[in-house]
Scaffold this motif. Structure first.
Motif, PDB file in Angstrom:
ATOM      1  N   MET A  22       0.820  -1.219   0.000  1.00 33.82           N
ATOM      2  CA  MET A  22       0.000   0.000   0.000  1.00 33.82           C
ATOM      3  C   MET A  22       0.849   1.263   0.000  1.00 33.82           C
ATOM      4  N   THR A  23       2.074   1.164   0.534  1.00 37.15           N
ATOM      5  CA  THR A  23       2.956   2.330   0.566  1.00 37.15           C
ATOM      6  C   THR A  23       3.655   2.539  -0.774  1.00 37.15           C
ATOM      7  N   ALA A  24       3.867   1.459  -1.535  1.00 31.68           N
ATOM      8  CA  ALA A  24       4.656   1.516  -2.770  1.00 31.68           C
ATOM      9  C   ALA A  24       4.223   2.610  -3.739  1.00 31.68           C
ATOM     10  N   PRO A  25       2.906   2.836  -4.000  1.00 38.79           N
ATOM     11  CA  PRO A  25       2.538   3.892  -4.958  1.00 38.79           C
ATOM     12  C   PRO A  25       3.072   5.271  -4.606  1.00 38.79           C
ATOM     13  N   ASN A  26       3.287   5.539  -3.302  1.00 35.55           N
ATOM     14  CA  ASN A  26       3.780   6.857  -2.905  1.00 35.55           C
ATOM     15  C   ASN A  26       5.240   7.082  -3.310  1.00 35.55           C
ATOM     16  N   LEU A  27       5.958   6.007  -3.596  1.00 34.36           N
ATOM     17  CA  LEU A  27       7.333   6.144  -4.070  1.00 34.36           C
ATOM     18  C   LEU A  27       7.375   6.587  -5.525  1.00 34.36           C
ATOM     19  N   PHE A  28       6.247   6.458  -6.224  1.00 37.50           N
ATOM     20  CA  PHE A  28       6.134   6.870  -7.624  1.00 37.50           C
ATOM     21  C   PHE A  28       4.943   7.827  -7.745  1.00 37.50           C
ATOM     22  N   PRO A  65      -2.093  -1.462  -6.354  1.00 46.76           N
ATOM     23  CA  PRO A  65      -2.861  -0.415  -5.662  1.00 46.76           C
ATOM     24  C   PRO A  65      -2.529   0.968  -6.218  1.00 46.76           C
ATOM     25  N   THR A  66      -3.530   1.838  -6.224  1.00 50.44           N
ATOM     26  CA  THR A  66      -3.334   3.203  -6.731  1.00 50.44           C
ATOM     27  C   THR A  66      -3.654   4.253  -5.672  1.00 50.44           C
ATOM     28  N   ASN A  67      -3.879   3.826  -4.433  1.00 52.57           N
ATOM     29  CA  ASN A  67      -4.172   4.788  -3.363  1.00 52.57           C
ATOM     30  C   ASN A  67      -2.915   5.562  -2.993  1.00 52.57           C
ATOM     31  N   LEU A  68      -3.069   6.872  -2.869  1.00 54.87           N
ATOM     32  CA  LEU A  68      -1.953   7.745  -2.514  1.00 54.87           C
ATOM     33  C   LEU A  68      -2.263   8.486  -1.224  1.00 54.87           C
ATOM     34  N   VAL A  69      -1.206   8.894  -0.539  1.00 54.61           N
ATOM     35  CA  VAL A  69      -1.361   9.816   0.587  1.00 54.61           C
ATOM     36  C   VAL A  69      -1.572  11.205  -0.004  1.00 54.61           C
ATOM     37  N   ASN A  70      -2.745  11.777   0.233  1.00 49.95           N
ATOM     38  CA  ASN A  70      -3.039  13.102  -0.307  1.00 49.95           C
ATOM     39  C   ASN A  70      -2.214  14.152   0.418  1.00 49.95           C
ATOM     40  N   LEU A  71      -1.607  15.032  -0.360  1.00 51.59           N
ATOM     41  CA  LEU A  71      -0.772  16.081   0.214  1.00 51.59           C
ATOM     42  C   LEU A  71      -1.617  17.306   0.518  1.00 51.59           C
ATOM     43  N   THR A 434      -1.387   2.860   5.830  1.00 52.47           N
ATOM     44  CA  THR A 434      -2.703   3.153   6.402  1.00 52.47           C
ATOM     45  C   THR A 434      -3.230   4.502   5.911  1.00 52.47           C
ATOM     46  N   LEU A 435      -2.368   5.517   5.864  1.00 51.81           N
ATOM     47  CA  LEU A 435      -2.774   6.829   5.339  1.00 51.81           C
ATOM     48  C   LEU A 435      -3.257   6.716   3.905  1.00 51.81           C
ATOM     49  N   SER A 436      -2.562   5.910   3.104  1.00 55.30           N
ATOM     50  CA  SER A 436      -2.975   5.714   1.706  1.00 55.30           C
ATOM     51  C   SER A 436      -4.311   4.993   1.638  1.00 55.30           C
ATOM     52  N   LEU A 437      -4.485   3.991   2.484  1.00 52.12           N
ATOM     53  CA  LEU A 437      -5.691   3.170   2.438  1.00 52.12           C
ATOM     54  C   LEU A 437      -6.938   3.973   2.792  1.00 52.12           C
ATOM     55  N   ILE A 438      -6.846   4.852   3.788  1.00 49.91           N
ATOM     56  CA  ILE A 438      -8.025   5.613   4.225  1.00 49.91           C
ATOM     57  C   ILE A 438      -8.155   6.940   3.488  1.00 49.91           C
ATOM     58  N   GLY A 439      -7.188   7.251   2.612  1.00 50.40           N
ATOM     59  CA  GLY A 439      -7.261   8.501   1.860  1.00 50.40           C
ATOM     60  C   GLY A 439      -7.051   9.733   2.700  1.00 50.40           C
ATOM     61  N   ALA A 440      -6.242   9.635   3.746  1.00 50.20           N
ATOM     62  CA  ALA A 440      -5.987  10.778   4.632  1.00 50.20           C
ATOM     63  C   ALA A 440      -5.115  11.816   3.928  1.00 50.20           C
ATOM     64  N   THR A 441      -5.197  13.030   4.415  1.00 44.69           N
ATOM     65  CA  THR A 441      -4.395  14.122   3.861  1.00 44.69           C
ATOM     66  C   THR A 441      -3.212  14.391   4.787  1.00 44.69           C
TER      67      THR A 441
END
Length: 555
Positions: A22-28, A65-71, A434-441
């Motif tokens: 789930m964290t991997a997409p945030n690296l790209f 997965p395509t979920n990202l941590v929203n900035l 977890t942040l990516s999964l719940i769509g947190a900012t």
């Protein structure tokens, strides 16, 4: 004596693996974000993708997965506005709209009250004079019959208007209970309409929330500037269709009773005199879309609901050859002459629009008119460069915190410290997963919460390792010492983290904006820290011990 069932080992490793995935997409981040935008665009287009969209879709595999941590705004850049809603305008409009009903009610008792005329008054107060003061009781009874109950818990048993007499004048104004109820409705409606407008513009993860009694905080990451955001949401977008009384070039001309003098948005220096009471309003609109007129100029097509379509059709049928004004925010944007009966409840708004202006107007009309004007008390534009600086600073702080913890743990506890720091890596991965999964900012205070979590994460391991040291002094075997170390440290670990988690929950409930961002990452970090300390680090220690079978250990 040390034994972890196979199912528990599989579950622990599975959760760790899920966190990594789930964290991997945030690296790209850029590639995945472009891919996600293309997916949304293709869905809106009915599944048809352009060559550019196909290239964007290929940037990231669809099976991952395509979920990202929203900035947040402070990390991505964007616009910040603090607006004050002019709720008093709603009182004035509401009371002004009651005049026809009051007039009709008094007309039914004309034999007792005589002639009726409206008196000048301050905004929010309707004053009506009658020519026969002796009929005042009948007049008050007739007007009070227009009152309706206030549907709120605090306003139970009260009506929406107060009707009093001052000599030969009837005074009508909103009751206090109705004012409170109106304030609540106005703020809720304003929040919803602002959210619709921002969402329709395609922005990502906006923050729109009420502050105090009459203020709204709007933060939109990724938008160009505060002025751009104001242009999108700051317009009331109050659309009305009013009969035209006349046209003049005199800005000070007397419009007459119950008429308005409004400027033309197409022709500077030209003014229209229109009737104050509109035929239909934007509240009757069900749809508005950018379009082009017969001369291929940008325009806006619209469609009314059945009620609005009927009123619009009846008016055009009875006024062929007469002009009528299309008024947007107290300016006449078009004043066509009615050529024929317009049935079907649809039409087109023409004017001096650019394609961008017609698109924005359609968005505003579709979202609905704001119930009251807004005054912007604070506006800021945060550039993406500043946001990138914040990300870089947060990354540096995290790396320094991680290195400091690693050095301390390895120096203090040797091989056990190495295992604790590996578990710390999984801890950070689980936070971002977890942040990516719940769509947190994620905001800058959120990064501070992560850095704090890194420092606190090894606290549970320190308690366990120190407890193992104590148990080794009792001359028990290393296996028993490890087992007792985890058992006896568990209560202290749980107590310490539960109290901190309660604080995080309280911060989230009573805080707003940056405080909430901090509380979210802190709360998630506490949960993942307890999980990695009690389960992941213990799994490492047990696996190592069962493999090496040391006679003695040094912690």
């Amino acid at each position: 004596m040390l034994n972890i069932p196979l199912w528990k080992r599989v579950l622990i490793w599975g959760l760790c693996a899920l966190g990594v995935v789930m964290t991997a997409p945030n690296l790209f981040y850029t590639q995945v974000e472009t891919h996600n935008d293309a997916v949304i665009a293709v869905e809106k287009a009915g599944g048809v993708a352009s060559p550019e969209q196909e290239a964007a879709l290929a940037l990231w595999p669809s099976y991952l997965p395509t979920n990202l941590v929203n900035l947040g705004l402070d990390l991505r850049g964007g616009a910040h506005l603090l607006a004050e809603v002019q709720v008093a305008d709603v009182y004035a409009a509401r009371i002004d709209g009651m005049w026809p009903d009051v007039r009709d009610a008094l007309r039914d008792v004309r034999d007792q009250v005589g002639n009726v005329r409206r008196q000048p008054s301050v905004d929010g107060v309707l004053r009506v004079a009658i020519s026969t003061p002796a009929g005042m009781p009948a007049a008050l009874e007739a007007v009070r019959a227009l009152a309706v109950p206030v549907v709120t818990l605090t306003g139970a048993g009260q009506t929406d208007i107060e009707v009093t007499a001052e000599g030969d004048t009837i005074v009508v104004q909103l009751s206090e209970a109705e004012r409170v109820s109106t304030d609540t409705r106005t703020m809720q409606q304003s929040l919803e309409i602002i959210r619709r407008r921002v969402d329709a513009a395609g922005t990502r993860e906006p923050t729109i929330q009420r502050q105090g009694d009459d203020r709204i905080l709007i933060q939109v990451p990724g938008i160009g500037s505060a002025s751009e955001l104001k242009a999108l949401i700051g317009t009331t977008a109050k659309l009305t269709f009013n009969p035209v009384v006349g046209r003049t070039g005199d800005a000070g001309a007397n419009a007459g009773a119950r008429n308005l003098l409004l400027p033309s948005s197409d022709a500077p220096g030209e003014y229209y005199i229109v009737e104050q009471t509109p035929v239909v309003t934007g509240e009757d609109l069900t749809d508005a879309q950018p379009a082009f007129d017969q001369n291929n100029r940008p325009a806006v097509s619209f469609r009314f609901n059945p009620s609005g379509g009927r009123k619009f059709g009846d008016y055009t049928a009875n006024n062929i050859g007469s002009p009528f004004a299309i008024v947007l925010d107290n300016a006449v944007i078009s004043a066509p002459v009615i050529q024929s009966h317009i049935s079907g409840g649809s039409g087109i708004i023409t004017g001096s629009f650019s394609v961008e202006e017609s698109t924005n107007l359609a968005v505003l009309l579709r979202a609905g008119a704001l119930p009251a004007e807004m005054t912007f008390l604070e506006e800021r534009t945060i550039g993406p460069e500043l946001g990138q600086d914040s990300i870089d600073a947060g990354r540096m702080a995290s790396v320094v915190a991680m290195l400091a913890v690693v050095v301390f743990m390895v120096a203090s506890y040797g091989w056990f410290g190495v295992m604790a720091t590996v578990a710390l890596g999984f801890n950070v991965t689980l936070i971002f997963g977890t942040l990516s999964l719940i769509g947190a900012t994620l905001t800058l205070p959120g990064i501070a919460g992560i850095v704090l979590t890194i420092g606190m994460a090894v606290d549970a391991n320190v308690l366990v390792f120190e407890r193992i040291k104590e148990e080794l002094k009792t001359a028990r075997g290393p296996a028993r010492a490890i087992e007792l170390g985890y058992e006896k440290a568990l209560s202290a670990i749980v107590d310490a983290n539960v109290t901190t988690f309660i604080i995080a929950v309280i911060l989230f409930m009573v805080g707003s904006g940056p405080v909430r961002g901090f509380s979210i990452t802190l709360g998630i970090g506490i949960i993942t820290s307890v999980f990695t300390a009690i389960f992941v680090t213990r799994l490492f220690v047990v696996t190592w011990f069962q493999y090496r079978r040391p006679k003695t250990i040094e912690v």
